[in-house]
Design a protein around this motif. Structure first.
Motif, PDB file in Angstrom:
ATOM      1  N   ASP A 106      51.641  46.585  29.536  1.00 46.88           N
ATOM      2  CA  ASP A 106      51.348  46.384  28.314  1.00 46.88           C
ATOM      3  C   ASP A 106      49.753  47.002  28.137  1.00 46.88           C
ATOM      4  N   PHE A 107      48.908  46.592  29.119  1.00 46.11           N
ATOM      5  CA  PHE A 107      47.521  47.385  28.717  1.00 46.11           C
ATOM      6  C   PHE A 107      47.482  48.620  28.695  1.00 46.11           C
ATOM      7  N   GLU A 108      48.229  49.496  29.244  1.00 45.72           N
ATOM      8  CA  GLU A 108      48.083  51.144  29.127  1.00 45.72           C
ATOM      9  C   GLU A 108      48.348  51.121  27.625  1.00 45.72           C
ATOM     10  N   THR A 109      49.259  50.623  27.020  1.00 44.55           N
ATOM     11  CA  THR A 109      49.360  50.824  25.582  1.00 44.55           C
ATOM     12  C   THR A 109      48.243  50.336  24.785  1.00 44.55           C
ATOM     13  N   TRP A 110      47.947  48.942  25.073  1.00 38.74           N
ATOM     14  CA  TRP A 110      46.919  48.438  24.267  1.00 38.74           C
ATOM     15  C   TRP A 110      45.462  49.172  24.486  1.00 38.74           C
ATOM     16  N   HIS A 111      45.400  49.517  25.466  1.00 43.52           N
ATOM     17  CA  HIS A 111      44.153  50.539  25.820  1.00 43.52           C
ATOM     18  C   HIS A 111      43.970  51.751  25.057  1.00 43.52           C
ATOM     19  N   ALA A 112      45.231  52.315  25.325  1.00 46.45           N
ATOM     20  CA  ALA A 112      45.181  53.840  24.471  1.00 46.45           C
ATOM     21  C   ALA A 112      45.425  53.644  23.244  1.00 46.45           C
ATOM     22  N   PRO A 146      39.421  47.300  25.545  1.00 52.81           N
ATOM     23  CA  PRO A 146      38.545  47.939  26.642  1.00 52.81           C
ATOM     24  C   PRO A 146      38.809  47.792  28.263  1.00 52.81           C
ATOM     25  N   THR A 147      39.232  46.504  28.412  1.00 49.02           N
ATOM     26  CA  THR A 147      39.610  46.018  29.678  1.00 49.02           C
ATOM     27  C   THR A 147      41.055  45.032  29.811  1.00 49.02           C
ATOM     28  N   PRO A 148      41.290  44.967  30.969  1.00 50.49           N
ATOM     29  CA  PRO A 148      42.501  44.186  30.948  1.00 50.49           C
ATOM     30  C   PRO A 148      42.406  42.745  30.957  1.00 50.49           C
ATOM     31  N   VAL A 160      38.041  48.183  20.294  1.00 51.23           N
ATOM     32  CA  VAL A 160      36.908  49.244  20.015  1.00 51.23           C
ATOM     33  C   VAL A 160      37.982  50.356  19.385  1.00 51.23           C
ATOM     34  N   GLU A 161      37.459  51.494  19.220  1.00 52.49           N
ATOM     35  CA  GLU A 161      38.419  52.556  18.884  1.00 52.49           C
ATOM     36  C   GLU A 161      39.402  53.056  19.785  1.00 52.49           C
ATOM     37  N   PRO A 162      40.637  53.468  19.416  1.00 50.53           N
ATOM     38  CA  PRO A 162      41.662  53.691  20.482  1.00 50.53           C
ATOM     39  C   PRO A 162      41.174  54.893  21.594  1.00 50.53           C
ATOM     40  N   PHE A 163      41.349  54.554  22.774  1.00 55.69           N
ATOM     41  CA  PHE A 163      40.860  55.415  23.976  1.00 55.69           C
ATOM     42  C   PHE A 163      41.739  56.712  23.868  1.00 55.69           C
ATOM     43  N   ALA A 164      43.191  56.574  23.445  1.00 57.10           N
ATOM     44  CA  ALA A 164      43.908  57.740  23.637  1.00 57.10           C
ATOM     45  C   ALA A 164      45.120  57.899  22.500  1.00 57.10           C
ATOM     46  N   ALA A 165      44.558  57.923  21.310  1.00 49.05           N
ATOM     47  CA  ALA A 165      45.293  57.950  20.128  1.00 49.05           C
ATOM     48  C   ALA A 165      44.496  58.285  19.013  1.00 49.05           C
ATOM     49  N   PRO A 166      45.229  58.751  17.947  1.00 49.06           N
ATOM     50  CA  PRO A 166      44.395  59.422  16.756  1.00 49.06           C
ATOM     51  C   PRO A 166      43.964  58.488  15.900  1.00 49.06           C
TER      52      PRO A 166
END
Length: 300
Positions: A151-157, A162-164, A276-282
């Protein structure tokens, strides 16, 4: 809506052109500082495995009440037409209803119940807020599972977590058997972040809520984690709960039995881990999937 914070250094890069090597997690699974109802041996197991089971969290009478509430929500035609309701593509049956703690006063009370809230605070070592809530339905014969993922991969991206430092609680409202699509987990896998390949499309959430194709680990990564950690499965009677780390690798198979499976699912994030702002999404996913307005505002 509260503005998103500034994106910090990214220790968990993902959604790149090719999958990067796995990353050792630096944050703890269990954070110190807050007392709670979880006994020391269970906390130690949670720290080691990334999850813990909590039998009899709800009484049979409470289970009956919440099952009636889920029936009421599914039968509501206005809610079915709402974007917060996700239906299966092939059967048109309700799969999930998001932001359910804001839709149902009954479930809002459950989220703040000390049996639920204090366990999350204890594991995360801080005040918490609801990052996501939903009810899930896996009907008999046609219920579809979810492929292996963190889940964290999606929530991060996609959400900018920021962290798990987040934890999920899944409260079973039906019996979870080994054969009706129960959740499978890889104990200890929360200590390894698995980056995924592929650029996140705009409004990816619309497709991913029914079938995720981006943010899925490779077969090689899944095999390596399974070889290292093995696979457990959450089983138990209705009223039991599973508390698990945001980075724990997990998934579920299809339910081809006559026995349906449903649960209430709540994600608690630390107020010290506000998105914060997404790390890997528009752009960020909608508020009903990933709360930002309440980031930093603890539950009371």
């Amino acid at each position: 809506m509260t503005a998103l914070g500034t994106r910090t250094e990214d220790r968990y890069r993902t959604r790149t052109a090719r999958a990067l090597d796995p990353v050792d997690r630096v944050e703890p699974t269990v954070w110190p500082g807050v007392e709670g109802p979880i006994a020391d041996p269970t906390m130690a197991a949670h720290d080691r495995d990334g999850y813990s089971t909590h039998p009899d969290l709800l009484s049979p009478a409470e289970v009956h009440t919440y099952r009636q509430e889920l029936g009421r929500l599914v039968a509501d035609p206005e809610l079915r037409a709402d974007e917060r309701t996700v239906v299966e593509r092939s059967t048109d049956q309700v799969r999930s209803i998001f932001e359910v703690h804001r839709i149902s006063p009954l479930i809002a009370e459950l989220v703040r119940d000390p049996r639920v809230l204090d366990r999350a605070r204890q594991v995360l070592g801080s005040e918490v807020y609801v990052h996501q809530s939903r009810v899930n339905f896996m009907p008999g014969f046609t219920g579809r599972g979810f492929y292996w993922h963190s889940d964290f991969e999606t929530w991060h991206a996609e959400d900018g977590m920021p962290t798990p430092r987040a934890v999920s609680m899944s409260i079973a409202l039906t019996d979870n058997h080994p054969f009706n699509g129960g959740l499978m987990v890889m104990p200890g896998s929360q200590r390894t972040f698995v980056p995924c390949a592929g650029e996140t499309p705009d409004e990816h959430y619309r497709a991913s809520l029914t079938e995720q194709e981006i943010g899925v680990p490779s077969h090689t990564a899944i095999t390596a984690l399974a070889d290292a950690h093995g696979i457990d499965q959450f089983t138990g009677p209705a009223g039991s709960a599973l508390l698990f780390d945001s980075n724990l690798m997990h998934g579920s198979g299809n339910n081809i039995t006559p026995f349906p499976r449903s649960n209430i699912f709540v994600v608690f994030n630390s107020v010290e881990n506000a998105v914060v702002e997404p790390f890997a999404a528009p752009s960020p996913r909608p508020e009903f999937i990933a709360a930002r307005q309440n980031s930093g505002e603890p539950l009371r």
